[in-house]
Scaffold this active site. Sequence first.
Site, PDB file in Angstrom:
ATOM      1  N   ASP B  25       3.419   7.572   3.833  1.00  0.00           N
ATOM      2  CA  ASP B  25       3.741   6.460   4.717  1.00  0.00           C
ATOM      3  C   ASP B  25       3.143   6.767   6.090  1.00  0.00           C
ATOM      4  OD1 ASP B  25       4.841   4.237   5.821  1.00  0.00           O
ATOM      5  OD2 ASP B  25       6.943   4.857   5.588  1.00  0.00           O
ATOM      6  N   ASP B 120      -0.079   0.552   4.671  1.00  0.00           N
ATOM      7  CA  ASP B 120       0.243   1.863   5.231  1.00  0.00           C
ATOM      8  C   ASP B 120       1.136   2.716   4.349  1.00  0.00           C
ATOM      9  OD1 ASP B 120       2.333   0.123   5.552  1.00  0.00           O
ATOM     10  OD2 ASP B 120       2.930   0.877   7.515  1.00  0.00           O
ATOM     11  N   GLU B 121       1.330   2.315   3.102  1.00  0.00           N
ATOM     12  CA  GLU B 121       2.280   3.019   2.255  1.00  0.00           C
ATOM     13  C   GLU B 121       1.780   3.033   0.815  1.00  0.00           C
ATOM     14  OE1 GLU B 121       6.834   2.325   1.672  1.00  0.00           O
ATOM     15  OE2 GLU B 121       6.102   0.978   3.229  1.00  0.00           O
TER      16      GLU B 121
END
Lengths: 368, 374
Positions: B25, B120-121
């Site tokens: 993350d 983003d993860e």
Amino acid sequence: MKFSAQRESLLEPLQQVAGAVERRQTKPVLGNVLFGCTDSGITLTATDGEIELCSTTQIAVDEPGSITVPARKLLEICRHLPEQARLNVEVTGEKLVLKAGRSRFTLATLPAEQFPESEPLKGGQKIVLPVESIREAMRATAFSMAQQDVRFYLNGMLVEIGSERVCCVSTDGHRLAWSQVSTDVSPETPVRAIIPRKSVGELTKVLSVAPDDGTVELHLTDQQLQATVADVRLTTRLVDGRFPDYKRVIPIDGDKELVMDTQSLRQSLTRASVLSNEKYRGVRLTLDQSVLTISSNNPEQEEAIDELEVDYQGQSTEIGFNVTYLLEALGAIDTESVRLILKDSGSSLLIVPDGSADCKYVVMPMRL
Amino acid sequence: MVSAVDRTSGVDEKAAQPRKIIHVDMDAFYASVEQRDNPLWRDRPVIVGGKPNGRGVVAACSYQARAFGVHSAMPSAEAGRRCPHAVFVAPRFERYKAVSRQVHAVFREFTNIIEPLSLDEAYLDVSDVALLGGSAVRMAREIRAMILETTGLVASAGVSYNKALAKLASDHDKPDGLYCVLPGEGEQFVATLPVGRFHGVGRVTEERMQSLGIQTGADLRAWSLEELSREFGNSARRYHALARGVDERPVQVSRVRKSIGSERTFGDNITTPEAMLEVLLSLAEEVFDSLELQQLRASSVTAKVRFADFETLTRSRSVSAGFMDRCIMNRSLPYLLERALVGHPKPQVRLLGVSLSGLSPSDGSGLQQLELDL
């Protein structure tokens, strides 16, 4: 067959026809050049089945005859013989023997009967054009032709000959080049023909060695084009397909216009191109009040920013392009300044030489 | 009402080897990209999203902004009140996508089993990866270092034997954290966590649970499946498992799709080509958005028309070289509709659809050459 000639008088026609020689020789004889020796001179012919090049040269012939020999080997030999060397050429048995000073070459031959010589063109019309006009229109557009596109009709150049003008168009689907020249010639019926890519290259070569004030005779039928310039004759199949309606993609709704110095813009783009993505060649053009910023970056996070002062007071806008397309279009323009006309980042850019309506370059943007 | 010993726990971990899942993350992703790109903002609160004087919301904010109580999804106006000196910037999604691609390139050095959750993860399944002695913790450490090296950005990572625990673990030491929940520790790990942190427990469910006295994983653990079912219906099984640190969901590599499409059925048949075109164009926009979101490209567009008598026609157009862009798609639709309506002088249309096919992944450059409409 037997003759003797100075190196140059054989090398020159050999170079003129060699381009037509098939590279991946599907038939061995297509890798050969045909010698046709008559009392009035020698005709060299090369073909790949689609394009045929023929060059006639006045050489005194001792014994007439016809034979084919490997084109590239003969060309390489002639090229590397000393200047002004005297060549003696003779066919003995199944070999062709070439002697020059203390050099001697024996080349394999294939009988002339195996060589696919083209039939004379039937019907159609003949048009005589100044070499300079067709050469100029082709030069200004050839770089935009598609290469091995499935839309086969794009792998060539559209040539339109209408009343008192010749117009050439090429496009690869991403950009389009259009150019016209005025002539004092009007064909009986307007011509619209697509010349295949390879033939465009060969025709350009033939035209480039012709004198500026010379003429080219074009013989056009539905399927073929024969162009004769002085002693050289090119015959090509035409692309059998419909060229798209190019007028539709030449934009007329651009509302932002810039006039720029051609060289400064080229140099700035060239600098920015150094740090653009090597594969996609994207550059970003950012237009603000009085400034055009050309920027690029690459996956290595390197970045180029190049600013040019411009006379622009309109809305700010940002638009991406493949820099190669821009540079090639600018490279074809020979006026000191260019006009760029654009609308937005999803619409095509129009590049024209300043003060001329004879060339138009349309480039689709790249979404960045 | 407290259940006795629950024998269903640990079902997924009993037979096979435990899996090795990493959840990565990026920390305050959009805001960090902005701070990286604008060094002057590095120590300042940065808020990515709508302007404070507008009606937008915060898409992301830097840790400096969080210190003022700013958080994502908060109205920008509120964020502006809490942190008036913050730098407000409009999101630059193309930029974030480009960075996200770099991050994914790092992931692919380790495994191809990657399930992205957003830019983003992502989850990575490294169960069968032999690198670094097969140690998922060492891989996670290396991934964080490589992300920092290639993008200059900080990521947190969580390592565990299932997705839910890996995600909780990445959150555990955030920002700039790496935490591992070993097999056998899962239940103990979740026991102390507030239930609101669990995947699938949203704000509403959290409030319901709190009203039932369920604050932590341990509280939830005390409820039997039957009791949970009564309160939460179909979700009960999932909560029941989560409380025991169990999550059997596999890491799902985005499946290969053949086409992306959208259709609309009308209560009243539509009869004019103009109205039909309008619907097709809006469906097309929707479909193209979804294509872009999935980082795909298409080479064909298909329009589907179903008439009142259920006769259904499809008409397609392909781009022979290159890829369909919005412009070509939109310009094709009138022509496709016209062809579909041939022989239907008084069309009664009950359904319209648009789909894109001939899909291939975008090549990751983010650059797309647009085509002339020849």
